[in-house]
Design a protein around this motif. Structure first.
Motif, short mmCIF file in Angstrom:
data_model
loop_
_atom_site.label_atom_id
_atom_site.label_comp_id
_atom_site.label_asym_id
_atom_site.label_seq_id
_atom_site.Cartn_x
_atom_site.Cartn_y
_atom_site.Cartn_z
N ASP A 12 10.93 14.04 25.75
CA ASP A 12 11.56 12.96 26.50
C ASP A 12 10.57 11.83 26.82
O ASP A 12 10.94 10.65 26.78
CB ASP A 12 12.14 13.52 27.80
CG ASP A 12 12.85 12.46 28.62
OD1 ASP A 12 13.83 11.87 28.11
OD2 ASP A 12 12.42 12.20 29.76
N ARG A 13 9.32 12.18 27.08
CA ARG A 13 8.37 11.18 27.56
C ARG A 13 7.36 10.72 26.51
O ARG A 13 6.85 9.61 26.59
CB ARG A 13 7.61 11.74 28.77
CG ARG A 13 8.52 12.11 29.94
CD ARG A 13 7.71 12.75 31.06
NE ARG A 13 6.73 11.82 31.60
CZ ARG A 13 6.97 10.95 32.58
NH1 ARG A 13 8.18 10.91 33.13
NH2 ARG A 13 6.03 10.15 33.03
N ASP A 14 7.03 11.57 25.53
CA ASP A 14 5.97 11.23 24.57
C ASP A 14 6.42 11.52 23.14
O ASP A 14 5.79 12.31 22.43
CB ASP A 14 4.70 12.02 24.87
CG ASP A 14 4.09 11.64 26.21
OD1 ASP A 14 3.81 10.45 26.40
OD2 ASP A 14 3.91 12.53 27.05
N GLN A 15 7.48 10.86 22.70
CA GLN A 15 7.99 11.15 21.37
C GLN A 15 7.04 10.69 20.27
O GLN A 15 7.08 11.22 19.16
CB GLN A 15 9.36 10.49 21.19
CG GLN A 15 10.45 11.12 22.03
CD GLN A 15 11.83 10.60 21.69
OE1 GLN A 15 12.02 10.05 20.61
NE2 GLN A 15 12.78 10.77 22.59
N PHE A 66 2.47 29.45 25.99
CA PHE A 66 2.14 28.67 27.19
C PHE A 66 1.55 27.31 26.82
O PHE A 66 1.88 26.29 27.43
CB PHE A 66 1.16 29.46 28.06
CG PHE A 66 0.80 28.78 29.35
CD1 PHE A 66 1.62 28.90 30.46
CD2 PHE A 66 -0.34 28.00 29.46
CE1 PHE A 66 1.30 28.27 31.66
CE2 PHE A 66 -0.67 27.37 30.63
CZ PHE A 66 0.16 27.50 31.74
N ILE A 67 0.67 27.27 25.82
CA ILE A 67 0.04 26.01 25.45
C ILE A 67 0.84 25.24 24.40
O ILE A 67 0.47 24.12 24.03
CB ILE A 67 -1.39 26.25 24.92
CG1 ILE A 67 -1.35 27.02 23.58
CG2 ILE A 67 -2.24 26.99 25.94
CD1 ILE A 67 -2.69 27.12 22.90
N PHE A 68 1.91 25.83 23.91
CA PHE A 68 2.74 25.23 22.85
C PHE A 68 3.08 23.76 23.11
O PHE A 68 2.87 22.92 22.23
CB PHE A 68 4.01 26.07 22.69
CG PHE A 68 4.93 25.63 21.61
CD1 PHE A 68 4.93 26.25 20.38
CD2 PHE A 68 5.84 24.58 21.81
CE1 PHE A 68 5.79 25.85 19.37
CE2 PHE A 68 6.70 24.18 20.82
CZ PHE A 68 6.68 24.82 19.59
N VAL A 80 8.87 29.46 30.79
CA VAL A 80 9.29 28.24 31.50
C VAL A 80 8.47 27.05 31.03
O VAL A 80 9.01 25.97 30.75
CB VAL A 80 9.15 28.44 33.02
CG1 VAL A 80 9.32 27.10 33.75
CG2 VAL A 80 10.19 29.44 33.53
N VAL A 81 7.15 27.22 30.92
CA VAL A 81 6.29 26.13 30.46
C VAL A 81 6.63 25.78 29.01
O VAL A 81 6.67 24.60 28.64
CB VAL A 81 4.81 26.52 30.59
CG1 VAL A 81 3.91 25.47 29.95
CG2 VAL A 81 4.44 26.69 32.06
N PHE A 82 6.89 26.79 28.20
CA PHE A 82 7.24 26.57 26.79
C PHE A 82 8.50 25.72 26.64
O PHE A 82 8.51 24.73 25.90
CB PHE A 82 7.42 27.94 26.13
CG PHE A 82 8.08 27.90 24.78
CD1 PHE A 82 7.44 27.32 23.70
CD2 PHE A 82 9.33 28.45 24.59
CE1 PHE A 82 8.04 27.28 22.44
CE2 PHE A 82 9.94 28.41 23.34
CZ PHE A 82 9.30 27.83 22.27
N LEU A 83 9.54 26.06 27.37
CA LEU A 83 10.82 25.35 27.24
C LEU A 83 10.81 24.02 27.98
O LEU A 83 11.14 22.97 27.41
CB LEU A 83 11.96 26.24 27.76
CG LEU A 83 12.21 27.52 26.96
CD1 LEU A 83 13.24 28.39 27.66
CD2 LEU A 83 12.64 27.21 25.55
N ALA A 84 10.41 24.05 29.26
CA ALA A 84 10.43 22.81 30.05
C ALA A 84 9.38 21.83 29.55
O ALA A 84 9.63 20.62 29.47
CB ALA A 84 10.17 23.14 31.53
N GLY A 85 8.21 22.33 29.17
CA GLY A 85 7.16 21.45 28.67
C GLY A 85 7.56 20.78 27.36
O GLY A 85 7.28 19.59 27.15
N SER A 86 8.21 21.52 26.48
CA SER A 86 8.66 20.93 25.21
C SER A 86 9.70 19.85 25.46
O SER A 86 9.67 18.78 24.83
CB SER A 86 9.25 22.03 24.31
OG SER A 86 8.29 23.00 23.97
#
Length: 244
Positions: A29-32, A196-198, A18-24
């Motif tokens: 979206d926010r920090d291109q 997770f840290i990806f 979840v962190v991998f997909l949602a975080g990416s």
């Protein structure tokens, strides 16, 4: 210990995904402007060329090997290759790719730590990431001789069964790893930690690399002539001697 196994190998895989997909997605979206590999090639290119090429060749082979090897059900390939033969093939090819990746990441880590200019321009996450990848590849190589003790393919089937149970949301997946050695478990846990840290590291540029494959199937580019936007009669050739 059963509770710890359930936490680490039953719940943490879903948290990491979840962190991998949602975080990416959120970072894109926010920090291109931070979506890049932060290459240090301009500071020194020699060792980077060897280290980066060896690392990427080894790791890409290992990634797809693990992806298809662990998530492909046994019935798909059992008619033409046995579990034991598949494990032996994975040990040989994975071992060679692991050596290439390990040499590559060792060169990259040495370069980043030994060169003062590169070290001062490195983020903490860059060094931590390289250390984690170095340990992960070392653990992966350590599993090769251990897998040689189970040439019937039983260990590979056990690990693949866990991975397939996770992606298909089957209960009791962690119980499949009850008698698996600590080297395998540490290797798997560290792999999930890297996912997770990806989104918080330079690894996000991997998405762009895979996205570049879409270039091969891109639609035809539509090119419109500037003349289409010029009023009628203005794009006609001038007659000789006509006034300006």
């Amino acid at each position: 210990m059963n509770y710890l196994d359930h936490l680490l190998f039953g719940l943490f895989p879903y948290v990491a995904l979840v962190v991998f997909l949602a975080g990416s997605l959120l970072r894109f979206d926010r920090d291109q402007y931070t979506w890049k590999s932060d290459s240090s090639q301009m500071l020194r290119a020699g060792q980077l060329r060897w280290g980066s090429n060896l690392f990427h060749i080894g790791v890409l082979f290992l990634f797809f090997g693990h992806l298809f090897g662990m998530l492909t059900p046994h019935f798909v390939y059992e008619s033409f290759i046995s579990a034991g033969d598949k494990q032996l093939m994975a040990m040989i090819s994975g071992g060679l790719a692991g050596v290439l990746g390990f040499i590559g990441v060792s060169l990259l880590l040495h370069r980043r730590l030994s060169d003062p200019r590169i070290r001062i321009n490195s983020k903490t996450s860059d060094i931590v990431l390289l250390v984690l990848l170095w340990v992960q590849l070392a653990l992966g190589l350590a599993t090769v001789p251990l897998s040689g003790q189970h040439l019937d393919g039983s260990m590979m089937m056990q690990l693949a069964g866990w991975a397939q149970a996770i992606v298909t949301f089957q209960p009791g997946a962690a119980a499949m790893l009850a008698d698996v050695g600590w080297v395998f478990k540490t290797h798997m846990l560290l792999g999930m930690a890297i996912f997770f840290i990806f989104p918080f590291t330079r690894l996000v540029h991997v998405w762009s690399g895979f996205g570049a494959v879409a270039y091969l199937v891109r639609p035809y580019q539509v090119v419109r002539s500037r003349r289409l936007n010029v009023p009628a009669g203005q794009n006609q050739p001038r007659q000789p001697g006509a006034g300006v």
